[in-house]
Design a protein around this motif. Structure first.
Motif, short mmCIF file in Angstrom:
data_model
loop_
_atom_site.label_atom_id
_atom_site.label_comp_id
_atom_site.label_asym_id
_atom_site.label_seq_id
_atom_site.Cartn_x
_atom_site.Cartn_y
_atom_site.Cartn_z
N ALA A 1 26.21 36.26 35.20
CA ALA A 1 25.54 36.63 36.47
C ALA A 1 25.91 35.62 37.55
N GLN A 2 26.17 36.12 38.75
CA GLN A 2 26.66 35.26 39.84
C GLN A 2 25.95 35.60 41.15
N LEU A 3 25.66 34.55 41.89
CA LEU A 3 25.22 34.75 43.27
C LEU A 3 26.03 33.82 44.16
N VAL A 4 26.06 34.13 45.46
CA VAL A 4 26.95 33.42 46.37
C VAL A 4 26.11 32.69 47.43
N ALA A 5 26.43 31.42 47.64
CA ALA A 5 25.78 30.64 48.69
C ALA A 5 26.85 30.22 49.70
N VAL A 6 26.76 30.76 50.90
CA VAL A 6 27.68 30.39 51.97
C VAL A 6 27.13 29.13 52.62
N ASN A 7 27.78 28.00 52.37
CA ASN A 7 27.24 26.69 52.74
C ASN A 7 27.80 26.20 54.09
N LYS A 8 27.15 25.16 54.61
CA LYS A 8 27.55 24.46 55.84
C LYS A 8 27.36 25.34 57.09
N VAL A 9 26.35 26.22 57.05
CA VAL A 9 26.11 27.09 58.21
C VAL A 9 25.64 26.29 59.42
N ASP A 10 25.25 25.04 59.20
CA ASP A 10 24.85 24.19 60.33
C ASP A 10 26.06 23.80 61.18
N LEU A 11 27.29 24.03 60.69
CA LEU A 11 28.49 23.63 61.42
C LEU A 11 29.06 24.75 62.30
N VAL A 12 28.50 25.96 62.17
CA VAL A 12 29.02 27.08 62.96
C VAL A 12 27.86 27.81 63.62
N ASP A 13 28.18 28.68 64.58
CA ASP A 13 27.08 29.44 65.21
C ASP A 13 26.66 30.58 64.29
N SER A 14 25.51 31.15 64.53
CA SER A 14 24.92 32.15 63.64
C SER A 14 25.78 33.40 63.53
N ARG A 15 26.48 33.79 64.61
CA ARG A 15 27.31 34.99 64.56
C ARG A 15 28.46 34.82 63.57
N GLN A 16 29.09 33.63 63.58
CA GLN A 16 30.19 33.39 62.65
C GLN A 16 29.68 33.39 61.21
N ALA A 17 28.51 32.76 61.01
CA ALA A 17 27.94 32.71 59.66
C ALA A 17 27.63 34.11 59.14
N GLU A 18 27.03 34.95 60.00
CA GLU A 18 26.68 36.31 59.60
C GLU A 18 27.92 37.15 59.36
N ALA A 19 28.98 36.90 60.11
CA ALA A 19 30.22 37.64 59.90
C ALA A 19 30.81 37.34 58.52
N VAL A 20 30.77 36.06 58.14
CA VAL A 20 31.26 35.67 56.81
C VAL A 20 30.40 36.31 55.73
#
Length: 426
Positions: A249-268
């Motif tokens: 079983a796997q889940l994904v954590a997109v880390n370092k979202v503090d380094l980019v704006d929210s739109r870029q994070a949501e796009a990823v």
């Protein structure tokens, strides 16, 4: 004994070599410098029929999760619980004292048996960390920072790749329920890890016992590679290394979202979520839990449930990540519980009896007698002592060895081999 009968006591057995699992240890580094181990020797028997003391056992501590393999790579023991023991090498038996050989015609034997040598074995040790969840990802994805944030573990953290050079364990505790689970942080993986690039195959084995893989992605990518490409590459390495590990079983954590704006994070997140949903619908067991939560309806699968935006630096999103991790780990416990109860105090060692079968074979210019019972008799004989050699001949005659040799064609003067000794047939 002066003017008395024979009174020599038996020699003591040697000690056993036992491998014991211990929670105190975390790695096998000790064995890089020490590779040979020997238990204590038994003490000789003494006069007045005093038996010799048994040799001391040698207990070798290894971390829980250690596997013991023989020279052919066959698994002999999987030591997962505190106190679990494996008998690595049995002791040799002590020889009988001269008082054991008195008969009506042999009133004062002047010989005793030799002791048997203990087992000698070459074994390999492999450590597979015991953890409920494993962190994986490319170097510098923030795995060590996350482990520091969610547990009391203190791995080295720096702003460059390959900071972690050895696997590390941390314990995470739910503040409300006080329930705990363990997390393993392994060094960052590279493409080709399954084939040993960057020692990746040695690191991946530490994830084989986990119930959940937490896949960390750097939202900014890794060396011009987009996060989605990183996600696909790591999953490819998992599949190439072990289909069983890839099915975890796997889940994904997109880390370092503090380094980019929210739109870029949501796009990823959106890109990775679409790939997760695609994998789930195509039957990828790593994301089968999403289908279960959608009650088996593929159209209702939501890949975003498995992809979370987090920041190990600020703590953003970590509470949600831990809640989901706890839930998936509990599911894994129910499906395949790992028994970690302490082993009971003490242990029993069952020794098989001596195999009484033996045979005679012609080998070139000599004859060989094979069989444990005959070889043990020869090994216990003191060939410097004429009386001991005469007793050996007596025992071999009673076993029928001479008759069997004659039947095989042996003539007086022919060479006969038993164990490590060569005789002239009489």
């Amino acid at each position: 004994m002066a003017k008395g009968g024979p009174d020599g006591g038996d020699g003591g057995d040697g000690g056993d070599v036992v491998i014991v699992a211990s929670r105190r240890l975390r790695d096998l580094a000790y064995f890089q410098h020490k590779r040979h181990f020997r238990a204590g020797k038994g003490r000789p028997g003494e006069g007045a029929r005093k038996h010799g003391r048994r040799g001391d056992d040698l207990e070798i501590d290894v971390p829980c999760g250690t596997q013991v393999l023989d020279e052919d790579g066959m698994l002999l023991a999987d030591l997962v619980a505190e106190g679990q023991r494996f008998l690595a090498a049995r002791s040799g038996g002590g020889g009988r004292g001269n008082c054991r050989f008195t008969t009506s015609t042999r009133r004062a034997p002047k010989f005793a048996e030799l002791g048997l040598a203990g087992e000698e074995r070459t074994l390999s040790l492999e450590l597979k960390l015991l953890a409920d969840a494993g962190l994986l990802g490319f170097p510098n994805a923030g795995k060590s920072s996350l482990l520091r944030r969610i547990s009391r573990a203190r791995p080295k953290v720096a702003d460059y790749p390959f900071t972690t050079i050895a696997p590390m364990l941390g314990t995470v505790e739910d503040e409300e329920t006080h329930q705990q689970f363990t997390v393993a942080d392994i060094p960052g993986l590279l493409e080709g890890a399954s084939r040993g690039v960057g020692l990746g195959d040695e690191f991946l084995i530490h994830l084989e016992r986990t119930g959940l893989l937490i896949h960390l992605l750097d939202v900014t990518g890794y060396y011009q590679q987009e996060p989605l490409e990183n996600f696909i590459a790591i999953n490819r390495e998992l599949q190439d290394f072990s289909s069983q590990l890839a099915a975890r079983a796997q889940l994904v954590a997109v880390n370092k979202v503090d380094l980019v704006d929210s739109r870029q994070a949501e796009a990823v997140r959106s890109q990775v979520s679409m790939e997760v949903a695609r994998r789930c619908k195509s039957g990828d067991p790593a994301f089968a839990w999403l289908l279960e939560r959608a009650d088996g309806d593929t159209e209702a699968v939501n890949g975003e449930e498995a992809v979370l935006l987090v920041s190990a630096a600020t703590g953003a999103g970590l509470e949600q990540l831990m809640r989901l991790s706890f839930s998936l780990i509990q599911d894994a416990w129910e499906e395949q519980p790992l028994q970690m109860e302490d082993a009971p105090e003490g242990h029993k060692i069952y020794r098989p009896g001596v195999d009484e079968r033996w045979q005679v074979e012609a080998e070139g210019d000599h004859y060989r007698v094979r069989g444990e019972v005959v070889e043990r008799i020869v090994a216990r004989t003191d060939f410097v002592n004429e009386e001991a050699v005469a007793y050996l001949q007596e025992r071999l005659e009673k076993l029928g060895v001479s008759d069997r040799l004659r039947a095989a064609g042996a003539q007086p003067g022919d060479d006969v081999v038993i164990g490590d000794m060569e005789f002239e047939f009489w």
